[in-house]
Design an enzyme around this catalytic site. Structure first.
Site, mmCIF file in Angstrom:
data_model
loop_
_atom_site.group_PDB
_atom_site.id
_atom_site.type_symbol
_atom_site.label_atom_id
_atom_site.label_comp_id
_atom_site.label_asym_id
_atom_site.label_seq_id
_atom_site.Cartn_x
_atom_site.Cartn_y
_atom_site.Cartn_z
ATOM 1 N N GLY A 17 0.839 -1.226 -0.034
ATOM 2 C CA GLY A 17 0.072 -0.002 0.018
ATOM 3 C C GLY A 17 0.730 1.049 -0.052
ATOM 4 O O GLY A 17 1.986 1.310 0.579
ATOM 5 N N ARG A 78 1.016 -5.086 -5.409
ATOM 6 C CA ARG A 78 1.464 -6.466 -4.594
ATOM 7 C C ARG A 78 1.491 -7.576 -5.640
ATOM 8 O O ARG A 78 0.719 -7.982 -6.373
ATOM 9 C CB ARG A 78 0.378 -6.681 -3.606
ATOM 10 C CG ARG A 78 0.112 -5.608 -2.519
ATOM 11 C CD ARG A 78 -1.050 -5.728 -1.427
ATOM 12 N NE ARG A 78 -1.141 -4.861 -0.446
ATOM 13 C CZ ARG A 78 -1.966 -3.922 -0.153
ATOM 14 N NH1 ARG A 78 -3.036 -3.919 -0.923
ATOM 15 N NH2 ARG A 78 -1.865 -3.193 0.862
ATOM 16 N N ASP A 109 5.127 -4.492 5.891
ATOM 17 C CA ASP A 109 5.688 -5.932 6.255
ATOM 18 C C ASP A 109 5.820 -7.062 5.183
ATOM 19 O O ASP A 109 6.611 -7.817 5.090
ATOM 20 C CB ASP A 109 4.964 -6.599 7.469
ATOM 21 C CG ASP A 109 3.307 -6.462 7.332
ATOM 22 O OD1 ASP A 109 2.930 -6.063 6.276
ATOM 23 O OD2 ASP A 109 2.749 -6.835 8.290
ATOM 24 N N THR A 132 4.441 2.831 5.599
ATOM 25 C CA THR A 132 3.090 2.257 5.920
ATOM 26 C C THR A 132 2.356 3.403 6.570
ATOM 27 O O THR A 132 2.912 3.853 7.392
ATOM 28 C CB THR A 132 2.701 0.775 6.130
ATOM 29 O OG1 THR A 132 1.619 0.842 6.929
ATOM 30 C CG2 THR A 132 3.852 0.595 7.318
ATOM 31 N N ASP A 134 0.195 2.264 8.622
ATOM 32 C CA ASP A 134 -0.460 1.550 9.739
ATOM 33 C C ASP A 134 0.317 1.624 11.023
ATOM 34 O O ASP A 134 0.058 1.580 12.004
ATOM 35 C CB ASP A 134 -0.467 0.216 9.287
ATOM 36 C CG ASP A 134 -1.642 -0.204 8.190
ATOM 37 O OD1 ASP A 134 -2.493 0.756 7.982
ATOM 38 O OD2 ASP A 134 -1.364 -1.159 7.394
ATOM 39 N N ASP A 136 2.509 -0.414 11.928
ATOM 40 C CA ASP A 136 2.381 -1.750 12.329
ATOM 41 C C ASP A 136 3.933 -2.549 12.322
ATOM 42 O O ASP A 136 3.889 -3.793 12.237
ATOM 43 C CB ASP A 136 1.437 -2.671 11.737
ATOM 44 C CG ASP A 136 1.733 -2.444 10.184
ATOM 45 O OD1 ASP A 136 2.477 -2.138 9.684
ATOM 46 O OD2 ASP A 136 0.841 -3.420 9.623
ATOM 47 N N ARG A 178 -5.217 -1.734 9.173
ATOM 48 C CA ARG A 178 -5.146 -3.197 9.035
ATOM 49 C C ARG A 178 -5.360 -4.191 10.438
ATOM 50 O O ARG A 178 -6.384 -3.682 11.092
ATOM 51 C CB ARG A 178 -4.010 -3.749 8.499
ATOM 52 C CG ARG A 178 -3.980 -4.930 7.649
ATOM 53 C CD ARG A 178 -2.760 -5.287 7.047
ATOM 54 N NE ARG A 178 -2.171 -4.618 6.098
ATOM 55 C CZ ARG A 178 -2.652 -4.924 4.758
ATOM 56 N NH1 ARG A 178 -3.301 -5.926 4.468
ATOM 57 N NH2 ARG A 178 -2.394 -4.062 3.754
HETATM 58 O O1 F6P Z 1 -1.541 -1.312 4.778
HETATM 59 C C1 F6P Z 1 -2.067 -0.183 4.386
HETATM 60 C C2 F6P Z 1 -3.508 -0.083 4.310
HETATM 61 O O2 F6P Z 1 -4.210 1.371 3.817
HETATM 62 C C3 F6P Z 1 -4.376 -0.647 5.263
HETATM 63 O O3 F6P Z 1 -4.712 0.282 6.529
HETATM 64 C C4 F6P Z 1 -5.521 -1.098 4.712
HETATM 65 O O4 F6P Z 1 -6.402 -2.287 5.489
HETATM 66 C C5 F6P Z 1 -5.364 -1.651 3.455
HETATM 67 O O5 F6P Z 1 -3.866 -1.200 3.234
HETATM 68 C C6 F6P Z 1 -6.220 -1.515 2.130
HETATM 69 O O6 F6P Z 1 -5.499 -2.002 1.091
HETATM 70 P P1 F6P Z 1 -6.196 -1.635 -0.223
HETATM 71 O O7 F6P Z 1 -5.547 -0.388 -0.833
HETATM 72 O O8 F6P Z 1 -5.619 -2.876 -1.058
HETATM 73 O O9 F6P Z 1 -7.563 -1.866 -0.227
#
Ligand code: F6P
Length: 329
Positions: A17, A78, A109, A132, A134, A136, A178
């Site tokens: 992300g 990804r 991660d 990130t 998050d 995390d 997340r």
């Molecule tokens: O890891 C960053 C994040 O924005 C999280 O907070 C969230 O759960 C996820 O990515 C959303 O991912 P996507 O953009 O693939 O929907």
């Protein structure tokens, strides 16, 4: 200055992300690399672009006028193919033909796990920068993008509070993160939320219902609940449903902030940590470091092995939860 393990050409990529400040980090890596006499390559779309050979030579000008921009000029993705050895082998051959012998990976991660495996397969030094929203990842007080995301959430929640107060409503706002509760905790405290629900602590719905029922008896039910998307009770819609079942008179609204938290111009703090970490990513490659994440703790640079950064996560101190309880009572 350099030792025998040192690098001559480096690649930089953003993966997973996106987060605000990634561009500032790319800029720091590219310009420090060039200053140190290295060839610097930008790898498009993370590991996917490495496999598909979307690799471009960078110069100082290629990162001009980006420090203030959200998103990532290198794009991100990804990649499932990178999970397979055959995908990683393709990626390695694309690096090899350009003489790229060191990598800087800006991501979370999942990206670090990929880096570790890649380095194990092909003995190439990888340096991670925690990018990130998050927060995390262990080994750093903060991550690139977290401060911007929290400030975006705070601005949005402040606006929600205005309309919430005007209508005497109960609002449940869901923020990202997340399986981590940092965005909820920080934005909830900063906006004076009455309840903050995070995955790190068990959500006691019975207690919340009791306090809301009490509140309703005493006066109108004006209440702000900030819930992390990864909370064990589920997201904002689950929370709203549970409240509605028990207090049908509650005038309840839900707002899921979603991806607005990922975009926008990075805050000053995110630009600073991204620049600091980006600089040290190159310096660490030059000094022979490998498979570590560059973090900042108490304004000092720390290196944490990639696997530890991923495994340990950050912990939310119990003291914070106590403060939240006192300040919202
Ligand atoms: O890891 C960053 C994040 O924005 C999280 O907070 C969230 O759960 C996820 O990515 C959303 O991912 P996507 O953009 O693939 O929907």
């Amino acid at each position: 200055m350099t030792n025998k393990n040192s690098v001559t050409n480096i690649g930089v990529l953003t993966s997973g992300g996106d987060s605000p400040g990634m561009n500032a980090a790319i800029r720091a890596v590219v310009r420090t690399g060039i200053y140190r006499g290295l060839g610097v390559y930008g790898i498009m779309r993370g590991y996917a672009g490495m496999i598909d050979d979307e690799i471009i030579k960078m110069d100082s000008r290629s990162v001009a006028n980006i420090i203030q921009r959200g998103g990532t000029i290198l794009k991100t993705a990804r990649s499932k193919e990178f999970l397979e050895f055959s995908g990683r082998e393709k990626a390695y051959n694309n690096l090899k033909k350009r003489g790229i012998d060191g990598l800087v990976i800006i991501g979370g991660d999942g990206s670090f796990r990929g880096a570790q495996q890649f380095s194990k397969d092909f003995d190439i030094p990888c340096i991670g920068l925690p990018g990130t929203i998050d927060k995390d990842i262990a080994g750093s007080d903060t991550t690139i993008g977290f401060d911007t995301a929290v400030n975006t959430a705070v601005q949005a929640i402040d606006k929600i509070r205005d309309t919430m107060d005007a209508h005497d409503r109960l609002f449940i706002v869901e923020v990202m993160g997340r399986d981590a509760g940092y965005i909820a905790l920080h934005s909830g405290i900063a906006t004076g939320a009455e309840n903050i629900l995070i995955p790190e602590t068990k959500t006691d719905m019975e207690e919340i219902i009791c306090s809301l029922t009490e509140k309703e008896k005493r006066k109108k039910l004006v209440n702000l609940i900030v819930v992390a998307e990864g909370d064990d009770f589920g997201g904002a819609n689950n929370v709203a449903k549970a409240i509605k079942e028990r207090i049908p008179t509650a005038d309840t609204r839900v707002c899921v902030l979603g991806h607005i938290q990922r975009g926008g111009s990075p805050t000053c703090q995110d630009r600073l940590i991204a620049s600091h970490m980006g600089f040290y990513a190159v310096e660490s490659l030059l000094s022979g470091k490998r498979n570590v994440m560059v973090g900042v703790i108490n304004n000092k640079i720390y290196y944490t092995p990639l696997d530890e950064a991923v495994k340990q996560k950050q912990k939310i101190g119990q003291e914070w939860m106590k403060i939240v309880k006192i300040l919202t009572s």
